[in-house]
Design a protein around this motif. Structure first.
Motif, PDB file in Angstrom:
ATOM      1  N   THR A  79       0.292  -0.870   0.142  1.00  0.00           N
ATOM      2  CA  THR A  79      -0.162  -0.374  -0.176  1.00  0.00           C
ATOM      3  C   THR A  79       1.478   1.066  -0.470  1.00  0.00           C
ATOM      4  O   THR A  79       2.017   1.296   0.639  1.00  0.00           O
ATOM      5  N   SER A  80       0.659   1.949  -0.178  1.00  0.00           N
ATOM      6  CA  SER A  80       1.134   4.014  -0.712  1.00  0.00           C
ATOM      7  C   SER A  80       1.396   4.144   1.027  1.00  0.00           C
ATOM      8  O   SER A  80       2.451   4.702   1.304  1.00  0.00           O
ATOM      9  N   ASN A  81       0.510   3.945   2.197  1.00  0.00           N
ATOM     10  CA  ASN A  81       0.168   4.344   3.256  1.00  0.00           C
ATOM     11  C   ASN A  81       0.126   3.258   4.617  1.00  0.00           C
ATOM     12  O   ASN A  81      -0.025   2.514   3.970  1.00  0.00           O
ATOM     13  N   ALA A  82       0.648   3.543   5.011  1.00  0.00           N
ATOM     14  CA  ALA A  82       0.858   2.544   6.317  1.00  0.00           C
ATOM     15  C   ALA A  82      -1.177   2.371   6.948  1.00  0.00           C
ATOM     16  O   ALA A  82      -1.994   3.208   6.332  1.00  0.00           O
ATOM     17  N   VAL A  83      -1.039   0.896   7.682  1.00  0.00           N
ATOM     18  CA  VAL A  83      -2.298   0.817   7.745  1.00  0.00           C
ATOM     19  C   VAL A  83      -2.674   0.727   9.175  1.00  0.00           C
ATOM     20  O   VAL A  83      -1.476   0.365   9.409  1.00  0.00           O
ATOM     21  N   TYR A  84      -3.915   0.711   9.186  1.00  0.00           N
ATOM     22  CA  TYR A  84      -3.796   1.394  10.546  1.00  0.00           C
ATOM     23  C   TYR A  84      -5.611  -0.074  11.211  1.00  0.00           C
ATOM     24  O   TYR A  84      -4.375  -0.349  12.449  1.00  0.00           O
ATOM     25  N   HIS A  85      -6.635   0.214  10.055  1.00  0.00           N
ATOM     26  CA  HIS A  85      -7.388  -1.489  10.174  1.00  0.00           C
ATOM     27  C   HIS A  85      -7.807  -1.986   9.571  1.00  0.00           C
ATOM     28  O   HIS A  85      -7.647  -1.770   8.104  1.00  0.00           O
ATOM     29  N   ILE A  86      -7.623  -3.188   9.690  1.00  0.00           N
ATOM     30  CA  ILE A  86      -8.391  -3.911   8.395  1.00  0.00           C
ATOM     31  C   ILE A  86      -9.876  -4.508   9.010  1.00  0.00           C
ATOM     32  O   ILE A  86      -9.738  -4.944  10.382  1.00  0.00           O
ATOM     33  N   HIS A  87     -10.717  -5.011   7.989  1.00  0.00           N
ATOM     34  CA  HIS A  87     -11.976  -5.164   8.073  1.00  0.00           C
ATOM     35  C   HIS A  87     -12.583  -6.010   6.915  1.00  0.00           C
ATOM     36  O   HIS A  87     -12.163  -6.176   5.816  1.00  0.00           O
ATOM     37  N   THR A  88     -13.889  -6.953   7.558  1.00  0.00           N
ATOM     38  CA  THR A  88     -13.911  -7.886   6.827  1.00  0.00           C
ATOM     39  C   THR A  88     -15.150  -7.074   5.376  1.00  0.00           C
ATOM     40  O   THR A  88     -15.354  -6.187   6.154  1.00  0.00           O
ATOM     41  N   THR A  89     -15.687  -7.793   4.397  1.00  0.00           N
ATOM     42  CA  THR A  89     -16.174  -7.384   4.564  1.00  0.00           C
ATOM     43  C   THR A  89     -17.196  -8.816   3.332  1.00  0.00           C
ATOM     44  O   THR A  89     -17.749  -9.252   3.784  1.00  0.00           O
ATOM     45  N   THR A  90     -18.755  -7.987   2.709  1.00  0.00           N
ATOM     46  CA  THR A  90     -18.693  -9.271   1.882  1.00  0.00           C
ATOM     47  C   THR A  90     -18.403 -10.714   1.260  1.00  0.00           C
ATOM     48  O   THR A  90     -18.663 -11.550   1.298  1.00  0.00           O
ATOM     49  N   SER A  91     -17.389 -10.212   0.719  1.00  0.00           N
ATOM     50  CA  SER A  91     -16.627 -11.057  -0.087  1.00  0.00           C
ATOM     51  C   SER A  91     -15.644 -11.212   1.166  1.00  0.00           C
ATOM     52  O   SER A  91     -14.513 -10.882   1.557  1.00  0.00           O
ATOM     53  N   PRO A  92     -15.256 -13.166   0.725  1.00  0.00           N
ATOM     54  CA  PRO A  92     -14.280 -13.267   1.434  1.00  0.00           C
ATOM     55  C   PRO A  92     -13.481 -13.659   0.795  1.00  0.00           C
ATOM     56  O   PRO A  92     -12.164 -13.550   1.360  1.00  0.00           O
ATOM     57  N   PHE A  93     -12.661 -12.674  -0.372  1.00  0.00           N
ATOM     58  CA  PHE A  93     -11.684 -12.298  -0.832  1.00  0.00           C
ATOM     59  C   PHE A  93     -10.885 -11.041  -1.147  1.00  0.00           C
ATOM     60  O   PHE A  93      -9.742 -10.262  -1.095  1.00  0.00           O
ATOM     61  N   CYS A  94     -12.018 -10.490  -0.369  1.00  0.00           N
ATOM     62  CA  CYS A  94     -11.909  -9.043  -0.428  1.00  0.00           C
ATOM     63  C   CYS A  94     -12.183  -7.639   1.245  1.00  0.00           C
ATOM     64  O   CYS A  94     -12.333  -8.873   2.698  1.00  0.00           O
ATOM     65  N   SER A  95     -11.038  -7.091   1.705  1.00  0.00           N
ATOM     66  CA  SER A  95     -11.060  -6.778   3.199  1.00  0.00           C
ATOM     67  C   SER A  95     -11.409  -4.907   2.853  1.00  0.00           C
ATOM     68  O   SER A  95     -10.677  -4.284   1.076  1.00  0.00           O
ATOM     69  N   LEU A  96     -11.203  -4.600   3.737  1.00  0.00           N
ATOM     70  CA  LEU A  96     -11.361  -3.042   4.261  1.00  0.00           C
ATOM     71  C   LEU A  96     -10.340  -2.501   4.537  1.00  0.00           C
ATOM     72  O   LEU A  96     -10.168  -2.612   5.466  1.00  0.00           O
ATOM     73  N   LEU A  97      -9.501  -1.682   4.179  1.00  0.00           N
ATOM     74  CA  LEU A  97      -8.210  -1.224   4.804  1.00  0.00           C
ATOM     75  C   LEU A  97      -8.591   0.088   5.425  1.00  0.00           C
ATOM     76  O   LEU A  97      -9.319   0.859   4.590  1.00  0.00           O
ATOM     77  N   GLU A  98      -7.977   0.346   7.086  1.00  0.00           N
ATOM     78  CA  GLU A  98      -8.457   2.242   6.703  1.00  0.00           C
ATOM     79  C   GLU A  98      -6.533   2.739   7.026  1.00  0.00           C
ATOM     80  O   GLU A  98      -5.807   1.673   7.976  1.00  0.00           O
ATOM     81  N   VAL A  99      -6.264   3.718   6.071  1.00  0.00           N
ATOM     82  CA  VAL A  99      -4.857   4.090   6.296  1.00  0.00           C
ATOM     83  C   VAL A  99      -4.581   5.366   6.074  1.00  0.00           C
ATOM     84  O   VAL A  99      -5.630   6.302   6.557  1.00  0.00           O
ATOM     85  N   ALA A 100      -3.891   5.351   5.853  1.00  0.00           N
ATOM     86  CA  ALA A 100      -2.808   7.099   6.791  1.00  0.00           C
ATOM     87  C   ALA A 100      -3.144   7.999   5.395  1.00  0.00           C
ATOM     88  O   ALA A 100      -1.494   8.030   4.870  1.00  0.00           O
ATOM     89  N   HIS A 101      -4.071   8.429   4.837  1.00  0.00           N
ATOM     90  CA  HIS A 101      -4.266   9.216   4.066  1.00  0.00           C
ATOM     91  C   HIS A 101      -4.966  10.229   4.197  1.00  0.00           C
ATOM     92  O   HIS A 101      -6.213   9.895   4.802  1.00  0.00           O
ATOM     93  N   ARG A 102      -5.402  11.249   3.718  1.00  0.00           N
ATOM     94  CA  ARG A 102      -5.782  12.470   4.007  1.00  0.00           C
ATOM     95  C   ARG A 102      -7.323  12.755   4.023  1.00  0.00           C
ATOM     96  O   ARG A 102      -7.721  12.929   4.342  1.00  0.00           O
ATOM     97  N   ASP A 103      -7.265  12.324   2.706  1.00  0.00           N
ATOM     98  CA  ASP A 103      -8.857  12.555   1.991  1.00  0.00           C
ATOM     99  C   ASP A 103      -9.140  11.242   1.412  1.00  0.00           C
ATOM    100  O   ASP A 103     -10.280  11.272   0.613  1.00  0.00           O
ATOM    101  N   LEU A 104      -8.647  10.174   1.062  1.00  0.00           N
ATOM    102  CA  LEU A 104      -8.864   8.696   0.655  1.00  0.00           C
ATOM    103  C   LEU A 104      -8.070   7.844   1.835  1.00  0.00           C
ATOM    104  O   LEU A 104      -7.574   6.661   2.035  1.00  0.00           O
TER     105      LEU A 104
END
Length: 204
Positions: A79-104
């Motif tokens: 990733t381009s930025n450090a990852v703070y947290h990871i979350h599940t999504t409805t797809s077992p193959f995808c995860s949601l990341l919270e990252v150190a970006h100001r706008d995204l």
């Protein structure tokens, strides 16, 4: 972890440990995993897609996918930025990341070796990054996250380009965590105040 009597930890020593708990809960034994982070481990997530896996994310901008059966890293996402947290999504193959970006601040990523879904990046304009002490939550097709201005934002992950629903929660007080509980959002402010917000997915 998904398996009973197991849990995983990571931290400032850059190491991920898998722990086995005794059946009588009297003790637990750690085993270091061969996951190479070069900075602190900030989030861990147990998933099951084609097998049981452990996702680890660090301040080194690496997300490693560890397969528990083969005991090896089967994929690494950069990733381009450090990852703070990871979350599940409805797809077992995808995860949601919270990252150190100001706008995204958020990314949905396919963690398969050959991704079938493109990376989705979304967020909102802010003058500061969230920091790792703000944490959101996913539920069904939804993602909610607090902010420094006391607002909770709610996205539909089926259309992350749409403007999020906004809930004024605590004026001028940082919302450090949001948790879904069925039709409610439970929020916690930096001063430790808990607020339960009634929420109906069908009527938002």
């Amino acid at each position: 972890m998904i398996q009973p009597l197991q849990f995983a930890t990571g931290g400032y020593d850059h190491i991920v440990h898998l722990w086995e708990v005794e059946s009588d809960l009297s003790s637990a034994s750690p085993q270091p995993l061969a996951i190479k982070h070069t900075s602190q481990v900030q989030s861990l997530l147990a998933i099951r897609d084609t097998s049981h896996k452990l996702v680890s994310a660090g301040a080194d901008c690496n997300v490693h996918i560890w397969d528990l059966s083969s005991e090896r890293v089967v994929n690494t996402l950069k990733t381009s930025n450090a990852v703070y947290h990871i979350h599940t999504t409805t797809s077992p193959f995808c995860s949601l990341l919270e990252v150190a970006h100001r706008d995204l601040q958020f990314e949905v990523r396919d963690h398969r070796l050959i991704p079938e879904s493109p990376v989705q990046k979304f967020g909102y304009i802010s003058d500061k990054v969230h920091g790792r002490f703000i944490k959101g939550d996913t539920w069904s097709q939804l993602f909610a996250c607090g902010s420094r201005d006391g607002t909770v934002r709610l996205w539909d992950l089926r259309n992350v380009k749409a403007l999020p629903a906004m809930i004024a929660c605590r004026e001028s007080q940082k919302i450090v965590q949001v948790v879904f509980k069925h039709s409610h959002l439970i929020t916690c402010s930096e001063s430790g105040q808990i607020r339960i917000i009634g929420y109906d997915e069908q009527n938002r």
